[in-house]
Design a protein around this motif. Structure first.
Motif, mmCIF file in Angstrom:
data_model
loop_
_atom_site.group_PDB
_atom_site.id
_atom_site.type_symbol
_atom_site.label_atom_id
_atom_site.label_comp_id
_atom_site.label_asym_id
_atom_site.label_seq_id
_atom_site.Cartn_x
_atom_site.Cartn_y
_atom_site.Cartn_z
ATOM 1 N N ALA A 141 -20.601 47.590 6.870
ATOM 2 C CA ALA A 141 -20.048 48.000 5.711
ATOM 3 C C ALA A 141 -18.855 48.208 5.740
ATOM 4 C CB ALA A 141 -21.413 48.798 5.137
ATOM 5 N N ALA A 142 -18.271 48.937 6.778
ATOM 6 C CA ALA A 142 -17.456 49.786 7.023
ATOM 7 C C ALA A 142 -15.643 48.939 6.739
ATOM 8 C CB ALA A 142 -16.805 50.660 8.618
ATOM 9 N N ASP A 143 -15.499 47.368 7.467
ATOM 10 C CA ASP A 143 -15.515 46.328 7.750
ATOM 11 C C ASP A 143 -15.114 45.414 6.059
ATOM 12 O OD1 ASP A 143 -14.325 46.895 9.914
ATOM 13 O OD2 ASP A 143 -16.259 45.250 10.857
ATOM 14 N N TYR A 144 -16.476 46.071 5.392
ATOM 15 C CA TYR A 144 -15.843 45.331 3.708
ATOM 16 C C TYR A 144 -15.796 46.051 2.928
ATOM 17 C CZ TYR A 144 -17.696 43.071 -0.465
ATOM 18 O OH TYR A 144 -18.701 42.644 -1.472
ATOM 19 N N ARG A 145 -15.921 47.410 3.268
ATOM 20 C CA ARG A 145 -14.777 48.323 2.844
ATOM 21 C C ARG A 145 -13.072 48.319 3.076
ATOM 22 N NH1 ARG A 145 -16.821 54.448 1.255
ATOM 23 N NH2 ARG A 145 -15.067 55.124 -0.683
ATOM 24 N N SER A 146 -13.131 48.105 3.928
ATOM 25 C CA SER A 146 -11.371 47.891 4.709
ATOM 26 C C SER A 146 -10.613 46.990 3.842
ATOM 27 C CB SER A 146 -11.723 48.465 5.980
ATOM 28 O OG SER A 146 -10.239 48.366 5.949
ATOM 29 N N ARG A 147 -11.355 46.024 3.632
ATOM 30 C CA ARG A 147 -10.911 44.858 3.231
ATOM 31 C C ARG A 147 -11.352 44.980 1.306
ATOM 32 N NH1 ARG A 147 -8.717 40.366 4.474
ATOM 33 N NH2 ARG A 147 -9.257 38.290 3.324
ATOM 34 N N PHE A 148 -11.792 44.695 1.017
ATOM 35 C CA PHE A 148 -11.851 44.721 0.038
ATOM 36 C C PHE A 148 -11.954 46.106 -1.026
ATOM 37 C CE2 PHE A 148 -14.297 41.280 1.750
ATOM 38 C CZ PHE A 148 -14.143 40.257 0.690
ATOM 39 N N GLY A 149 -11.822 46.764 -0.486
ATOM 40 C CA GLY A 149 -11.903 48.613 -1.299
ATOM 41 C C GLY A 149 -12.557 49.259 -2.135
ATOM 42 N N LEU A 150 -14.544 48.650 -1.899
ATOM 43 C CA LEU A 150 -15.502 48.890 -2.287
ATOM 44 C C LEU A 150 -16.563 49.162 -1.768
ATOM 45 C CD1 LEU A 150 -15.952 46.756 -5.081
ATOM 46 C CD2 LEU A 150 -15.047 46.583 -3.909
ATOM 47 N N LEU A 151 -17.647 49.389 -1.538
ATOM 48 C CA LEU A 151 -19.393 48.703 -0.514
ATOM 49 C C LEU A 151 -19.794 47.650 -1.148
ATOM 50 C CD1 LEU A 151 -20.439 52.396 -0.033
ATOM 51 C CD2 LEU A 151 -19.649 50.686 1.206
ATOM 52 N N PRO A 152 -20.386 47.310 -0.803
ATOM 53 C CA PRO A 152 -20.954 45.698 -0.853
ATOM 54 C C PRO A 152 -21.378 45.953 -2.222
ATOM 55 C CG PRO A 152 -21.373 45.666 1.474
ATOM 56 C CD PRO A 152 -20.425 47.287 0.397
ATOM 57 N N SER A 153 -22.382 47.068 -2.343
ATOM 58 C CA SER A 153 -23.693 47.280 -3.832
ATOM 59 C C SER A 153 -22.397 47.388 -4.891
ATOM 60 C CB SER A 153 -24.080 48.899 -3.145
ATOM 61 O OG SER A 153 -23.567 49.453 -2.965
ATOM 62 N N ASP A 154 -21.430 47.900 -3.803
ATOM 63 C CA ASP A 154 -20.573 48.195 -5.662
ATOM 64 C C ASP A 154 -19.804 46.873 -6.626
ATOM 65 O OD1 ASP A 154 -20.449 50.824 -5.466
ATOM 66 O OD2 ASP A 154 -19.050 51.023 -4.101
ATOM 67 N N THR A 155 -20.018 46.168 -5.547
ATOM 68 C CA THR A 155 -18.842 44.804 -5.457
ATOM 69 C C THR A 155 -20.445 44.126 -6.584
ATOM 70 O OG1 THR A 155 -18.434 44.407 -3.745
ATOM 71 C CG2 THR A 155 -18.663 42.657 -4.774
ATOM 72 N N ILE A 156 -21.469 44.368 -6.131
ATOM 73 C CA ILE A 156 -22.445 44.011 -6.758
ATOM 74 C C ILE A 156 -23.099 44.250 -8.346
ATOM 75 C CG2 ILE A 156 -25.307 43.496 -6.878
ATOM 76 C CD1 ILE A 156 -25.485 42.994 -4.129
ATOM 77 N N ARG A 157 -22.820 45.846 -8.065
ATOM 78 C CA ARG A 157 -22.826 46.327 -9.733
ATOM 79 C C ARG A 157 -22.009 45.852 -10.267
ATOM 80 N NH1 ARG A 157 -19.602 50.212 -11.059
ATOM 81 N NH2 ARG A 157 -19.614 51.188 -8.760
ATOM 82 N N LEU A 158 -20.552 45.981 -9.529
ATOM 83 C CA LEU A 158 -18.996 45.243 -10.748
ATOM 84 C C LEU A 158 -18.970 43.744 -11.591
ATOM 85 C CD1 LEU A 158 -16.262 47.386 -8.809
ATOM 86 C CD2 LEU A 158 -17.531 47.590 -11.128
ATOM 87 N N SER A 159 -19.778 42.952 -10.727
ATOM 88 C CA SER A 159 -19.529 41.638 -10.966
ATOM 89 C C SER A 159 -20.875 41.284 -12.073
ATOM 90 C CB SER A 159 -20.094 40.644 -9.855
ATOM 91 O OG SER A 159 -22.107 40.998 -9.292
ATOM 92 N N ARG A 160 -21.961 42.119 -11.962
ATOM 93 C CA ARG A 160 -23.170 41.717 -13.492
ATOM 94 C C ARG A 160 -22.307 42.887 -14.178
ATOM 95 N NH1 ARG A 160 -28.127 43.898 -10.202
ATOM 96 N NH2 ARG A 160 -28.923 42.297 -9.535
ATOM 97 N N THR A 161 -21.573 42.976 -14.210
ATOM 98 C CA THR A 161 -21.110 44.654 -15.410
ATOM 99 C C THR A 161 -19.311 43.254 -16.333
ATOM 100 O OG1 THR A 161 -21.111 46.328 -14.710
ATOM 101 C CG2 THR A 161 -19.323 46.276 -16.302
ATOM 102 N N HIS A 162 -18.873 42.395 -15.576
ATOM 103 C CA HIS A 162 -18.175 41.546 -16.107
ATOM 104 C C HIS A 162 -18.244 40.354 -16.403
ATOM 105 C CE1 HIS A 162 -15.426 44.609 -13.828
ATOM 106 N NE2 HIS A 162 -14.803 44.485 -14.564
#
Length: 329
Positions: free
Chosen positions: A308-329
């Motif tokens: 989770a720390a590595d993911y957030r460092s690379r993409f600027g958000l947590l994996p769960s946030d990525t899923i939420r934003l992908s559904r929003t768009h």
């Protein structure tokens, strides 16, 4: 005393118990002055899977004489506090947590004087690891000349943080540390980051840069072979030695080429490729929050907190946030 891939812990309540424990693990040693009977030290030891680790926590100021022993190369990393290293030739070196570590050859005696509440991690390096670090001649340049590995560079600080993490993880999880491949991955990453730290710490005139002798010309093919292998192996366990074999180059050359061309180690690039693969799955619109652990595990991440720390460092958000934003768009 312990299995090859096991964990051993000793709480020593007397100088004699500490001396017996350390002498059985690494080298014969003795306290340089009389200590109280209630003196306490803590020692634990493990292998992961071929790198020997010995952690020592000192209870108070102590001076320890370490005898010459069989030929072995040890890296002594103060994790807290500091120690002074003295050799018969009279040279004193101060090694402080977060600032430096010391490479020593065990066939020479040495005196160590510890500050109160100092803790130290000792890595016992074997021939394979020494080869990755550049070979015996290069390592001897530290054990016989400079003897201190400075950690004030970016890669040096990264190595120190990784050593601290490995120690804490081992101490907390004990035998469970060796389950799920975490110890194996940490060993490869520790040695890779140490190799980079040694390269930064080495005298400029002693470095053999990849731009000499036309070596930079072979970098693309080496890297392409290594990265093609990694891309095909994202869901399989991969050791550093596997990447070296696939590249067709030596471990030393592979590390140097990757740092110059990619700005990272081979294992660092592999982790980035795996993070990108996780990100692609999470943004596909087909993943739910309950799928994060499964996807991360399939792509080689065995520690969810680190992932989770590595993911957030690379993409600027947590994996769960990525899923939420992908559904929003």
């Amino acid at each position: 005393m312990m299995a090859d891939n096991g964990f051993s812990h000793r709480l020593s309540t007397s100088p004699e118990a500490f001396q017996a424990t350390m002498s059985s693990l690494l080298r014969p040693c003795r306290f340089g002055r009389k200590l109280g009977r209630d003196y306490r030290t803590e020692v634990f030891h493990a292998r992961m899977p071929s790198l020997g680790l010995t952690f020592v926590r000192m209870g108070e100021t102590a001076r320890i004489g370490v005898d010459a022993h069989e030929d072995m190369t040890l890296l002594q990393i103060p994790l807290a506090g500091a120690f002074v290293s003295r050799e018969p030739r009279g040279r004193d070196l101060v090694c402080r947590a977060g600032a430096s570590a010391q490479l020593v050859n065990a066939n020479a005696p040495i005196d160590l004087e510890f500050e109160p509440d100092t803790s130290m991690l000792i890595l016992n390096l074997d021939r394979r690891q020494i080869d990755i670090l550049g070979g015996k001649t290069r390592v001897d340049g530290f054990t016989h000349t400079s003897r201190l590995v400075t950690l004030d560079s970016g890669v040096g600080r990264a190595f120190f943080k990784l050593a601290v993490f490995a120690t804490r993880e081992l101490e907390i999880r004990k035998q469970g540390f060796f389950e799920g491949g975490l110890a194996e991955h940490l060993e490869d990453t520790l040695i890779a980051s140490l190799e980079a730290a040694l390269d930064i710490a080495a005298p400029v005139e002693g470095r053999t840069g990849a731009h000499t002798g036309g070596r930079i010309a072979i970098a693309p093919s080496i890297i392409r072979r290594a990265e093609a292998f990694m891309a095909e192996s994202l869901t399989r366990p991969v050791k550093l030695t596997d990447i070296v074999a696939a590249s067709g180059a030596s471990a030393r050359t592979l590390h140097r080429m990757f740092r110059e061309v990619r700005g990272d180690t081979p294992l660092g690039v592999l982790k980035t490729m795996r993070l990108d693969a996780v990100h692609a799955r999470l943004t596909s619109g087909k993943a739910g929050n309950g799928d994060v652990t499964r996807i991360a595990t399939e792509l080689g991440f065995n520690h969810m907190g680190l992932f989770a720390a590595d993911y957030r460092s690379r993409f600027g958000l947590l994996p769960s946030d990525t899923i939420r934003l992908s559904r929003t768009h």
